[in-house]
Design an enzyme around this catalytic site. Structure first.
Site, PDB file in Angstrom:
ATOM      1  CB  SER A  49      -0.947   0.013   1.204  1.00  0.00           C
ATOM      2  OG  SER A  49      -0.213   0.130   2.409  1.00  0.00           O
ATOM      3  CE  LYS A  91      -2.791   2.200   4.819  1.00  0.00           C
ATOM      4  NZ  LYS A  91      -2.610   1.364   3.616  1.00  0.00           N
TER       5      LYS A  91
END
Length: 230
Positions: free
Chosen positions: A52, A108
């Protein structure tokens, strides 16, 4: 003439076996205490299990995370206390799960800050009406059904993965409360090419074989990524 008395050497003190064991136990207790202090308040190790954050972080990257100023906690427990530092925009952060099906910490990039209005259109992210420049992303930014524009609540952060087409992030789960953010990555200390399964939580056997394979086949180590800092 005075004759000097011969000096009698005192026998060297040899601690008993019990004393030696006690000293050894005390020494190891100090080592463990210092480790717990560092691990709970300064830094911890993490490994990337998914794509990701490609191409900034790759599957198999091993990171040192700094908790300094962000969070303090007791290792191997869920007890922790948020500290005084708050993330900045476009900074990578590590946070504890915010949805039930996630079991390990997540990394993230912070995109939106508390109180801002975030929009996604034309393949880009817009903050308070201004297009955000992002030279680290892989692929265009899409909403994937998220309702925009989105007003970010106070004490909450909107995060996204750099691999915009393959990231389960705030577009799906909502923003991340500040008390879930525990640190930021500072260094890649190891990076291995191996099956993604090796880096999933609980896959001890697969992880052991990944490390063993790296010893036998050093070419599986991504040497150029070692000691990359953020």
């Amino acid at each position: 003439m005075k004759t000097e008395k011969p000096q009698i050497e005192k026998p060297e003190y040899v601690p008993s076996r019990r004393k030696r064991i006690q000293r050894e136990i005390i020494a190891w207790m100090w080592v463990i205490l210092i480790f717990l202090l560092i691990n709970g308040t300064l830094g911890q190790a993490r490994v990337i299990p998914s794509g990701s954050m490609e191409n900034t972080l790759l599957i198999g990257d091993h990171l040192i995370m700094s908790r300094l100023g962000y969070d303090a906690g007791v290792p191997f427990t869920h007890w922790h206390v948020p500290l005084w530092r708050n993330p900045k925009r476009q900074q990578m952060v590590i946070f504890t799960p915010i949805v039930a099906q996630e079991t390990s910490d997540i990394i993230k990039r912070v995109i939106g800050l508390p109180g801002e209005t975030l929009d996604i259109h034309d393949g880009s992210v817009w903050i308070n009406g201004q297009k955000l420049t992002e030279n680290y992303t892989t692929g265009p930014s899409e909403t994937y059904g998220m309702h925009t524009p989105y007003k970010i609540p106070e004490n909450c952060y909107f995060v996204m993965g750099d691999n915009r087409g393959n990231s389960y992030d705030s577009r799906f789960t909502g923003c991340v409360p500040r008390n879930h953010i525990i640190g930021t990555p500072v260094l890649i200390y190891m990076s291995l090419e191996a099956s993604p399964d090796a880096w999933e939580t609980g896959q001890l056997r697969e992880r052991f074989f990944a490390y063993a394979n790296a010893v036998i086949h050093p070419s599986t180590v991504r040497w150029k990524r070692l000691f990359t800092t953020f």
